[in-house]
Design an enzyme around this catalytic site. Structure first.
Site, PDB file in Angstrom:
ATOM      1  N   ASP A   1     -82.519  -6.182  -1.425  1.00 59.46           N
ATOM      2  CA  ASP A   1     -82.118  -7.564  -1.644  1.00 59.46           C
ATOM      3  C   ASP A   1     -81.328  -8.091  -0.438  1.00 59.46           C
ATOM      4  O   ASP A   1     -81.036  -7.352   0.511  1.00 59.46           O
ATOM      5  CB  ASP A   1     -81.345  -7.702  -2.960  1.00 59.46           C
ATOM      6  CG  ASP A   1     -80.038  -6.922  -3.002  1.00 59.46           C
ATOM      7  OD1 ASP A   1     -79.344  -6.803  -1.967  1.00 59.46           O
ATOM      8  OD2 ASP A   1     -79.688  -6.443  -4.098  1.00 59.46           O
TER       9      ASP A   1
ATOM     10  N   HIS B   1     -98.381  10.248   3.792  1.00 58.51           N
ATOM     11  CA  HIS B   1     -98.112  10.731   2.443  1.00 58.51           C
ATOM     12  C   HIS B   1     -96.709  11.317   2.362  1.00 58.51           C
ATOM     13  O   HIS B   1     -96.341  12.166   3.164  1.00 58.51           O
ATOM     14  CB  HIS B   1     -99.154  11.788   2.071  1.00 58.51           C
ATOM     15  CG  HIS B   1     -98.962  12.376   0.722  1.00 58.51           C
ATOM     16  ND1 HIS B   1     -99.083  13.718   0.488  1.00 58.51           N
ATOM     17  CD2 HIS B   1     -98.661  11.813  -0.462  1.00 58.51           C
ATOM     18  CE1 HIS B   1     -98.867  13.962  -0.796  1.00 58.51           C
ATOM     19  NE2 HIS B   1     -98.602  12.817  -1.391  1.00 58.51           N
TER      20      HIS B   1
ATOM     21  N   TYR C   1     -77.887   4.376  -0.342  1.00 58.06           N
ATOM     22  CA  TYR C   1     -77.729   4.049   1.091  1.00 58.06           C
ATOM     23  C   TYR C   1     -78.157   5.227   1.961  1.00 58.06           C
ATOM     24  O   TYR C   1     -78.854   5.049   2.965  1.00 58.06           O
ATOM     25  CB  TYR C   1     -76.278   3.696   1.419  1.00 58.06           C
ATOM     26  CG  TYR C   1     -75.760   2.418   0.814  1.00 58.06           C
ATOM     27  CD1 TYR C   1     -76.601   1.369   0.448  1.00 58.06           C
ATOM     28  CD2 TYR C   1     -74.407   2.251   0.598  1.00 58.06           C
ATOM     29  CE1 TYR C   1     -76.096   0.204  -0.100  1.00 58.06           C
ATOM     30  CE2 TYR C   1     -73.894   1.080   0.051  1.00 58.06           C
ATOM     31  CZ  TYR C   1     -74.743   0.068  -0.294  1.00 58.06           C
ATOM     32  OH  TYR C   1     -74.244  -1.084  -0.832  1.00 58.06           O
TER      33      TYR C   1
ATOM     34  N   MET D   1     -81.694   1.194  -7.317  1.00 53.53           N
ATOM     35  CA  MET D   1     -80.257   1.382  -7.175  1.00 53.53           C
ATOM     36  C   MET D   1     -79.621   1.129  -8.538  1.00 53.53           C
ATOM     37  O   MET D   1     -79.863   0.088  -9.154  1.00 53.53           O
ATOM     38  CB  MET D   1     -79.665   0.419  -6.150  1.00 53.53           C
ATOM     39  CG  MET D   1     -78.163   0.585  -5.967  1.00 53.53           C
ATOM     40  SD  MET D   1     -77.419  -0.697  -4.941  1.00 53.53           S
ATOM     41  CE  MET D   1     -77.991  -0.202  -3.321  1.00 53.53           C
TER      42      MET D   1
ATOM     43  N   ASP E   1     -97.097   7.825  -4.635  1.00 55.64           N
ATOM     44  CA  ASP E   1     -97.365   9.262  -4.651  1.00 55.64           C
ATOM     45  C   ASP E   1     -97.576   9.754  -6.081  1.00 55.64           C
ATOM     46  O   ASP E   1     -96.740   9.516  -6.950  1.00 55.64           O
ATOM     47  CB  ASP E   1     -96.188   9.997  -4.010  1.00 55.64           C
ATOM     48  CG  ASP E   1     -96.515  11.406  -3.600  1.00 55.64           C
ATOM     49  OD1 ASP E   1     -97.438  12.009  -4.178  1.00 55.64           O
ATOM     50  OD2 ASP E   1     -95.840  11.920  -2.683  1.00 55.64           O
TER      51      ASP E   1
ATOM     52  N   TYR F   1     -78.659  -5.748  -7.060  1.00 56.22           N
ATOM     53  CA  TYR F   1     -79.412  -4.561  -7.461  1.00 56.22           C
ATOM     54  C   TYR F   1     -80.921  -4.747  -7.366  1.00 56.22           C
ATOM     55  O   TYR F   1     -81.670  -4.081  -8.072  1.00 56.22           O
ATOM     56  CB  TYR F   1     -78.990  -4.081  -8.855  1.00 56.22           C
ATOM     57  CG  TYR F   1     -77.524  -3.734  -8.887  1.00 56.22           C
ATOM     58  CD1 TYR F   1     -77.071  -2.531  -8.358  1.00 56.22           C
ATOM     59  CD2 TYR F   1     -76.579  -4.635  -9.395  1.00 56.22           C
ATOM     60  CE1 TYR F   1     -75.723  -2.216  -8.346  1.00 56.22           C
ATOM     61  CE2 TYR F   1     -75.226  -4.326  -9.381  1.00 56.22           C
ATOM     62  CZ  TYR F   1     -74.808  -3.118  -8.858  1.00 56.22           C
ATOM     63  OH  TYR F   1     -73.480  -2.812  -8.842  1.00 56.22           O
TER      64      TYR F   1
END
Length: 154
Positions: free
Chosen positions: A30, A22, A118, A79, A69, A136
């Protein structure tokens, strides 16, 4: 083959998903993402692969077995487009449909600036590289919990 499992989920990915707890985070990226170098710094320490598969299809497979969650406001992130944080490319719109379908509710993506993405990915439990060729097609998901029906809800 296993019953009721998406056939895209190979043994390495299933092991990683089962090992996550959890609050652990998973990145689906990509083909342009620096997956190998980023994954070396992740908890798992190696890049997992779903080659030849789009990011939305990979998301469908992963979220078919992994709950998001519900204890945090934003369990799904994307992104953001450099210089255009409000732009939502087609790959992200398609991914949003998969997330909502898997969860049976609206779970809007929150955007993360490219370099911050990143850094967050380096701290993730694991990174899964797809064959997604559109830019993206990079996402972070936070794992939730599955409680037994008679378990106390918090």
């Amino acid at each position: 083959m296993l019953k009721n499992l998406d056939p895209l989920l190979n043994a390495d990915i299933l092991h990683a998903l089962r090992s996550m707890g959890h609050g652990d985070e998973l990145v689906i990226c990509d083909a342009n993402f620096p997956g190998s170098s980023v994954a070396r710094e992740s908890v798992l320490g190696e890049l997992l692969h779903l080659d030849g598969v789009s990011a939305p299809r990979a998301i469908r497979a992963v979220l078919s077995v992994m709950p998001l969650d519900t204890f945090i406001d934003h369990p799904a992130s994307r992104m953001e487009v450099v210089g255009e944080p409000q732009t939502i490319p087609a790959v992200q719109r398609e991914a949003q449909i998969e997330v909502n379908a898997a969860e049976g509710r609206e779970v809007p993506f929150v955007s993360i600036e490219r370099f911050a993405f990143y850094e967050r990915a380096r701290k993730a439990y694991c990174v899964i590289s797809t064959g997604e060729e559109r830019g993206y097609g990079c996402f972070v998901f936070t794992k939730g919990v599955l409680l037994a029906p008679d378990a106390p809800q918090s």
